[in-house]
Structure formats: structure tokens, C-alpha cells
Design an enzyme around this catalytic site. Structure first.
Site, PDB file in Angstrom:
ATOM      1  CG  LEU A  18      -2.448  -2.056  -3.827  1.00  0.00           C
ATOM      2  CD1 LEU A  18      -2.300  -1.428  -5.194  1.00  0.00           C
ATOM      3  CD2 LEU A  18      -2.887  -1.040  -2.797  1.00  0.00           C
ATOM      4  CG  ASP A  19       1.337  -2.897  -3.360  1.00  0.00           C
ATOM      5  OD1 ASP A  19       1.652  -2.593  -4.517  1.00  0.00           O
ATOM      6  OD2 ASP A  19       1.129  -2.057  -2.468  1.00  0.00           O
ATOM      7  CG  ASP A  20      -1.268 -10.601  -2.881  1.00  0.00           C
ATOM      8  OD1 ASP A  20      -0.276 -10.802  -2.151  1.00  0.00           O
ATOM      9  OD2 ASP A  20      -2.171 -11.434  -3.063  1.00  0.00           O
ATOM     10  N   GLY A  77       0.821  -1.210   0.000  1.00  0.00           N
ATOM     11  CA  GLY A  77       0.000   0.000   0.000  1.00  0.00           C
ATOM     12  C   GLY A  77       0.851   1.254   0.000  1.00  0.00           C
TER      13      GLY A  77
END
Lengths: 336, 336, 336, 336
Positions: free
Chosen positions: A278-280, A252
Site C-alpha cells: 500500500l502506497d509503496d 495509509g
């Protein structure tokens, strides 16, 4: 279509034969082949035999079988005679046919730790069908770069590209701000501004997709907007992002602030493919750097910029050299 | 015998089938195959086909061709059904025959950058003949360790061995001092003292060789004596040494003193095979660590001990897993 | 003059008050003080007391005594009220006077391991006289950069400078080739070409010195000519060079070729001050990177470029922040 | 008592003068002094003057002011004449008095970025009172180690301790299992088993506290039980734990499984002080190691063990040398 070419096949289809790559010898062509699927005996031999039949010389290969999940991952790099008598398409077609045959007819390993997942009644493979993906070095990948206001990753990409260190063509740079216009213009690369507000986002993304319609890869070089699922669908496993932390820590926003608050003794950067979460997305490359109690958030940001550009560059290099296979949200990254 | 088995073949011949390795499945055997020689088309296919014929399943493979020198290096790891009907020796023999045939009959690559070194008149290969080396995981390598007075590398080896992290059998520990007797004795490993003086060196080395006659590898875990050429001849590319600097910097004695005097900002350690040229053998593994102006020689030594044991361990692991091929004083080290 | 200001004092003297540095608060001035000399009791207290008297607030300090050589090294960073009533020169003068007094009058440590080197008869200090060096952050160091044909270090310096990450003024770039003219010109920095042949070297160096007469530091950002002793005399410990190996390994020319030939598993880069002995000057910073048997010389060069620019940048940052003290061909580098 | 000695003061009080440390010179004593509190002008001078008055020679010092939070952190290492005429207690008392006076009487910095937090009406310092903590090297810290079944960290501590590399006395080892009894017994160190079940936990912790009543530090060398708040209260900032991930990523149980599932390209280890919030205490030291897609959970664990022991050891060394100051859940760690 049980035998899809999922990896970057759209990219390959679209890529026009561009300028001959300098490292390609005049009378040979360099190709890469990646094969992935449920492991079965004979795959390695099949690939190499077909390549041999068509006069390819394999110069580098790496393969790994995930014995727990019975998944097979391979990358081959080969030289192919570049004379008109050779039918590259026939070679590709024959290999695909051979692999399909192998997977359906051969019995699977029956070692105690590798229980067959083969349903004899239906002759259906209960696994992940074999896929293979060809690429030719002389068809360079076309790239679109998206940025916001930070310039360090953008400079890195443009400078290394201009130094012939990145085997790709940069079609354009898109930003939601006008701030960095001078950077791409230094290199004569088209620059487009698509300012984003909550109201205009859908419309601007539509415009961005239009601009990017001919590119194979999108690089988010510190682009500070979250892309919508619709946008992402156009580039499955083909959008590279650089996140300024060692994920999954500090996902994040404001990772350097979070790192400062937590008092970590290392900061990191992570390059990954973008997915809806997100960001995964699947991680391609990560690195870290030692920091100390004396480092303010500002100093962490400054130090981190070096990490970010290096990690992004390394991940991009792996992608461009077809050294990455994505499987179940993880990356198999073969050696350089 | 144009088709020698230079790599560790003596070791394999000598190694008796020892206790079954825990990672070996009851109805399969794990094997490794390394092939090295002048590159020619069809090698990769030949190896994989023969292994396939004999029901082997390749679970990991890596190959690299040095296109400048036209040398081919490959490592294959495979599972082999462990039932009595399978003739392992026949498999090995057939592959060797096939490789020999390939090399002599096939035309070489004729790409512009790979000029043939093939002398048609004599049908002699003007290169390095293909060699292949088989190993079976259930024949564990037998190891002799030589030490002087520093104990950190010795503890590392014995502890990790006792934790089943090193796939080998430690036959004995030899030292030129009695100092470390308690270390091997903690683990019930035989310990022998062979004190060295200029006068007794030849005699003591003869005694050492006798003690080591059944081992496959000798590990110099900070053994502070230079071994004679006669000693070395018994273990070509089978004596591992740990040197306490990043070679070629600070070869010879007192590397930490030299590092201190030069004011370097990194210290290192290097694991290499021992050759007649002191500290000049093929490098397997290296690592470094940051140091500062505040570090005295004593402190460099203390910090370096961590490096030394880690680098030695990592190199040893590569050797034990048959991931190293030595060629022209360099090591090809395949991935773990 | 027993109490010389050897460190960069010429530089300070020459540096004109340039544009106010952004990090300097409007009503305070940031200064650094480095003190070096033979250790004697009371130095730390003397420095801090004088700074206190003149209303300085020390925000960061680090000191280290080499107890074996009895040498004292200290760096202080302080905020100084920036109003006209404060006499900075008086503060500097008083501290120097105090330090001189301490060294001559105080008895030395008489602990067993710190034998006095004090000659009572002559009241002469048998050591290295205390030196102190002041710098004010708002007097930015002026820099001249010298390059040949490689552009990666030059880009690094100019980009980070333009991003306000390097606290210096770049006066000019000099090259023995015209190749990189476009790089400084992108940033509006003057560029001069001084082509070197064995015949013209003396004359060209004279010209270079003229061009560099107002700079404090010379940065050799991959300048491929050896500087003459006459040139070096003008910039003692003020010429930074980046060498593309982990010195002392692979000093001299073609370090990547030498690294390739030796088969090392790490490549490195070293930033150091230039002295008459080639590649033997005091080391400021070093770093390494893992490489493999697959890396050709070309690939080592490409990988190494990342190291070179990072190491040069880190060393330069230390120099600009007055965190380096050179003593007997070694660098004391205080923390950032 | 506005002027508390919070850091390890209980430890110092309890520690009996043990065997003289080998590095202590016969006629001098090595001491460390850490000072922390709200920054005010004159602190550095005050400390150094008092030490000077009492004939101490400072051999190493480091100080850092957090200018945003106006906090002052300092560590001094000094040699003190060890003759009976010197009153160490008087020296300590005087310094504390001086520091108290400074803080209450002196005006604070009034630079624009350092707003005074001084309430003139009440003459109350609106900050964190200055604390100082003395330690003498010849009073070695007493240590209790707690383990479960993994032995690698325990071996590391005991071996390095027995090699005189850790300046502490190990009083005992406690485990909730009998598994590792042979390890401490090899070194003649008392071993106690306190088996934990949900029912017995309170009772067993009471027993553990009794066993640990004379120790200064508790080291959790892979102790797999969560300690109760009651237990923790006995050792504020004096329980060191090694967690097998780069926190804050993968806190809690099974970090290697989580790392495997996420597909990270680095694994890490973190040494921190234990607080009530699980895995959230102040971080002392962290490190990471490169891993690949080929690494199974088992292999991650094996690789990670090297990290764990190294990171724990490095953090412990910092603690033992009084190089750590904990403030607001972060560690200021001074250089070694």
C-alpha cells in the site's frame, strides 16, 4: 522468451487504431521508442541506425545510464513517413533483433568502475535483458477512471480531456458510489456503480475487471478502496494512483489529519503506480504547498485538492507520452 | 572555415591540462560533446557511431530538435578509455568530417511541416552549419571573477569551489573596489583592484583583459559596472552575470526598488550571458521567492541575496558541465 | 465627509442578506473589520475595546504599520452574538466615532523616525484619514464573471463555487462571444452575450453595466477586451483580472509569445485589480512555473492555464475573505 | 506560580545588555510581546491598552485563536520611548496582572461552538493559563553552535551573522571533531572540541553544558550526535536542529540514502526544536527541491546542502525575531 516487451505491450496490442490524433501530420506518424536493459556499448548507435534505415527522423531523445547498476534507459521520439511502402513492423522487428545481438555478442565496458557481469562460459548475459517498447501516437491509450466521492480529480481529467490536453480516450468511469454520476454524464462518458462491502468485494472486482477489459490504463482519481492483488495483476505498472501526501510521509488513511497532528509546514501529493504494498509503488510525480499553523484539517484538505489534481495530471501526461520507465520500484521520468 | 567551433573553443584551446579531476577514473576519461546545427536525418546515428568506433561509452545523452526552426541540439556525455593507444584527436576529427558530409549530401526531411531549405543548384546548406564542440572533464575551465562591494555571491563561489562542488579553477578575483579583499585572500586566491571612473574605464578594462587573458569564463558576481563592447568581444557567451530580478522585469539599475514600488508579490533573480544589450543576454537560469507588503526595499535585498547566489551557482554548474548551448539569444539547457 | 468608507462600502450597502452561509453558527455572526489610515497611537486598542464592549470575540487579527509612510493597516475577524438585543449598527457607528476622535485628538508618535505630520494651528490631520470597513460573512458578495473564449478560468470558478469553496453568489456570466454558453448553463447560471466591435463598444458596455448593476465584484476570467474608464469607475478596486505573465514583465497582449521569444526559464500569472493603466493595477497574487527550451508557445499556453486558474482563485479568495486593502496602487494582503 | 513565563524566560534573564542593536533608534526601544493561553474575551484589548498607557506604539501585530482548542496566540511588536522616566518593568508587571485578572474574572465565550470550560464552583480556569513573554531587541540572544564535520550550515550562520543579517551574538562553536576549526577561527569565534565516544559522552556533555551556560539558544548545524535528555532539559524549545529530509519522512540516519532508495521526486529539509523523541520535535520550517532519477545519493547530498542551510537560516530568523510560539509539539510561526 528472453526478450519480452514488458512495458504496456498488452496495452499497445489491444489498442485499436482510433481517431487520428490532431498533432499527427497527414504524411508522417509520430512514434516513441523506449529501451531499457543492462548497459552495453553500441546500444545508442544501434537504435538510431535502425530508425535511420527506415527513414525515421528522431526529433527528441534522452538517455541515461545508471553507471552504478549498469542499467541503460532511453526514450526516442521520431517522425516516421506514413506511406504504405513503409513496413513499420519490419522496423520494429529489426531493431529488436539488433539489440538482442548486441547484448549477447558485445563485450561489456571494462572500465574500473563498471565490472563486467558477463559470464563467458555460458555466453549468458548476467543482467537485465534489453527490452524495447514501441508506441504510435495515433493509437491513443484507452483509459478507465475509478472514483469514490471526491470530484476534483475527476473533473480535472474530464475537463482537460475535453480540452484536448490529454492524449487518450476515456472509456468509462467506475465508482463504488452513485454520488458523482452527473460528472461523467456531463461529458457523455459511461458511468458504472460497483458498491463495495467486505462481502461483495471479490465479486465487484470481477465485475470491474470485466468493465475494464479493453482499457490500457486505470486511473484511481481518489478511489478509496484498496485493490486486491488479483486486480492489480491485470494492470502491472498501469494503475496510476494519487495519494494526498508527500510519500513516504503519511501513507495509509487520513494523511491530512496526520499532517495536521504533526504540525508540518508543507503538505504534498504523490502520483504513483499501484503495487501490492500500500502506497509503496513507484513514484512518478510529487509536489508540495506551504501551509501554516492556521490551517485546520478542513483547510488542508481544501488546499490539498489543488495539489492532488495537478500532480495526478502531470503524472498522467508523462505516462501518456511514454516518458516513464519503471525499474525496481522506481520511475525514470524523461523530460516533457 | 564553414565548420567553425564557436562554443567555447577558445577556452578549450587555452586550457592547460590541470590537476586530474577527482571524478575521472584512472583508466577512463570523461568527455562531453555538443552538436548544434540545421537538423538533418542521420545526425544522431553519426555521432553515436563514431564515438562507438573509438570505444567511447555514452552514459548520458539528450537531444532536442526545434521542429519549427529545424534546428538540432544535442549533448552527449561519454567515458573514453584513457590509454595511450587511443587517438582522441582522430576521433574528434573524424566526427567533424562525418557531420560535414552528412549535412551536405543527405536530403533533408521532407515532411509537410519541415520544408527543405536546401538549394540544389549551389549545394549550399541554407541553414546553420553543424558545429560540434568537445570538452574533456580533466581540462578544468579557468575562471575569473569580477565583483564590486556585495560579497554574498563571491563567498558562494569560493566556498563551493573549496568544497569541490564546482569543477573549475579560480585564477583570480578582480574588483573596482578594495572592499572585498579579505574574501579571496581567505582562500589564497589572487585579488586585483581596478578602480573605475569615466575617465579611466578604457584603460582599466585593458588592464582587466590582460589579467583575464588565460581564463575561459568571466563571472560577474554582482559587478556593478557595465562592460564595454570591446571587453565583451573577448568572451562571447562566456561572461555570466547575475541580475537581481526576474528579467525582463526590472532590467537596469535598482531592481529591488522598482519591485517595491510596483508592489509585486514575487522577487526574482536571473543568470544570463552578457551581451551588448544591457540585461538582454540569453537567460540560463531564473528563480523567484514570495514576498509580502511588509517587505521594505532593505528586506527585499536581504531575501534576494539568497536567490542571487543560488541562481548564479546553478547557472554556473550548467555552464561548467557543458550543458548549455546558446542559439539566437536563447539558451538550450540540458538536464543535470 | 472626512471619514469615508471607501473600501467596498457600496458593495456592502447593495448586498442583500442572502442565504445564511454554512460556516456561520446559528447564534453567532462572523464579521471582518479592516482599518486603514495614518498611524497614530491607540488605534489598535480603540478597535479592540469597542468590539469587546459589544461582546465581539476577535478570533484572528493582523496589523502592520508602514513605519516609513506612517500608514496603519489592520484586519480583524470576530464572532458577534447574533441575538436581537445586539445593535450591530451602533457598534459600527461607535467605532467610527472613536477612531475619528483618536486621530484628531491624540498626539502622534514623536520618535525620531516618525516625525509628526500634525499641523497644530489648524488641528488638521496631514495624513490619510482613518477609514474602516465592516463586512458580515452572512452577506455574501455578489459576483459577475466576464469571459471571452478560454474556458479554464471559468470552469475553475464555477466548479469551486459549486463545491462551496468560494464564499460568494455568482449572479451571471457575460461574454463577447457565444462560445462558452454551455459552461454557465451546466450550473444553471445566467449567460449573456454582448458582442464587441469598435463601433458597438460604448453601447455594449452600457448594457454590461446594466446587467452588472447588482454585483459587488466583477471577475475578468480571461476577458480579452479592454474596459473603458467609464466602466471602471463603477467598480473601483472591485474588478479582478488575471494576466498571463508575471507582471510587470510581458504586459499587454500575447505574453506567452513574448516569453517564448525572450527565452525565459519561468512563466507566470498575475491577479490584480483593474485600473485605467493597462496591466498596471495593484497586484494581489502572483505565481510562476518552470519551463524549458523545449516548450513551444502552444505548450507555454497549456502550462500557463494551470497557473492562471490557481492564481485567480487564490486572489479571489483573499478578496472574498476581506483580506485585501488597496493603498497607493499596492495591495496589503493579510494571511489566510 | 500559576502565571509562569515559560518561553525563553531563562534566556531573557541571563542575557546581559549587549551592544546596542543598530536597528534600535536612539530614543526608542523595540520590543516584542508574545501572549499564549486559553482564549477569553478581552485579551487583545487588555494587551493593547496597557502598551498604550505606557506610551508604546504597536507597529506590527498578529493574533490567531485556535477556535477548536480555544487557544489564543498573539505576537506584538512595538516601539517604546527609551527615556529614563519610563519604567519598563512596571509595564511588564501591569500587563501580567491585567491578563491574570481577565482570565479569572471574565466569562468565557458561550457561543455554541466554544463550550465554556469554566468551573463556576471553584472559579478555576480549566485551561492553559495565560503566559506572556517580553523581549527587547537590544538584548541580543546569545548563541552556541554545535557541529560535526559538515561545514555548509556553519559557514551560512557565520557569514550571515558577520553581514549583520542575524540579530544575535555567537559565543562559541563546539564540535566533536577538530575538522572545522578554521571556520569559526576565520571570524574570531572561540572553538571547542569535545570528542564523543560511548564511554565519554556523559562527561563530554557535562563539559559542553558548562561551555554553553551563558547562551540562550543552541543551534545544531549538522551535529551528528544524539543529545541526552539531561542535556535537553537545559534548553527547552531552545535547541534548533536541521534535519536533512521533509519530516516525518526519512527520520533518523541517512535520509538521503533512504530518499534515493524510495525514488522520491522531491528532497527536503526540516528545522525543528529538539525534544527527547528523535526527529519528532516541533517543526519550525520546511522546504523541498525537485530531484530526478539521475540524482545519485552523492548528488542528493550536494543539492540538499542548499536546502539545509536555507531552512535552518529561515527558522533561526523566526526564532530570533520572537515569531515562534511552541504549543503541544507544534509551532505557531508568525509572519516576518
Amino acid at each position: 522468451m528472453p526478450f519480452s516487451r514488458r512495458f504496456f505491450s498488452a496495452a499497445t496490442a489491444r489498442a485499436k487504431p482510433l481517431s487520428l490524433h490532431p498533432s499527427t501530420k497527414k504524411n508522417s506518424r509520430i512514434g516513441t521508442l523506449r529501451v531499457v536493459g543492462t548497459d552495453c556499448r553500441g546500444i545508442v548507435a544501434a537504435c538510431t541506425q535502425v530508425l535511420g534505415q527506415y527513414n525515421c527522423n528522431i526529433v527528441k531523445s534522452e538517455h541515461w545510464t545508471d553507471t552504478q547498476k549498469r542499467m541503460f534507459f532511453q526514450r526516442l521520439e521520431f517522425h516516421h513517413p506514413n506511406d504504405d511502402s513503409v513496413d513499420h513492423q519490419a522496423c520494429e522487428d529489426e531493431l529488436e533483433e539488433r539489440l538482442r545481438t548486441i547484448q549477447f555478442s558485445q563485450s561489456f565496458l571494462s572500465q574500473s568502475n563498471l565490472e563486467p557481469t558477463f559470464d563467458a562460459a555460458t555466453t549468458q548475459v548476467q543482467g537485465f535483458p534489453l527490452e524495447c517498447h514501441w508506441n504510435w501516437r495515433d493509437r491513443r491509450k484507452r483509459v478507465g477512471i475509478m472514483v469514490s466521492k471526491y470530484d476534483h480529480c475527476l473533473w480535472e481529467l474530464l475537463l482537460r480531456h475535453s480540452a484536448n490536453e490529454l492524449d487518450m480516450d476515456i472509456d468509462l468511469v467506475i465508482s463504488n458510489h452513485d454520488t458523482l454520476r452527473h460528472v461523467p454524464e456531463t461529458f457523455g462518458i459511461p458511468f458504472f456503480v460497483t458498491p463495495i462491502t467486505p462481502e461483495t468485494k471479490t465479486e465487484q472486482e470481477r465485475k470491474q475487471l470485466e468493465l475494464l477489459q479493453n482499457v490500457d490504463i486505470v486511473i484511481l482519481a481518489r478511489y478509496m478502496q484498496v485493490l486486491s492483488p488479483i486486480f492489480l495483476q491485470h494492470f502491472p505498472n498501469r494503475i496510476l494512483n494519487i495519494h494526498h501526501s508527500f510519500l513516504p510521509a503519511f501513507s495509509g488513511g487520513s494523511p491530512y489529519h496526520k499532517a495536521y497532528d504533526r504540525g508540518v509546514k508543507l503538505i504534498g501529493a504523490t502520483a504513483h503506480y499501484v503495487t501490492e504494498e500500500l502506497d509503496d509503488g513507484p513514484i512518478i510525480e510529487q509536489d508540495v504547498m506551504v501551509v501554516s499553523h492556521r490551517d485546520s484539517v478542513q483547510k488542508l484538505k481544501k488546499k490539498g485538492r489543488i495539489l492532488e489534481r495537478n500532480v495526478l495530471h502531470k503524472a498522467l501526461e508523462a505516462h501518456l507520452e511514454d516518458r516513464v520507465i519503471v525499474h525496481e520500484n522506481k520511475c525514470v521520468v524523461f523530460g516533457d
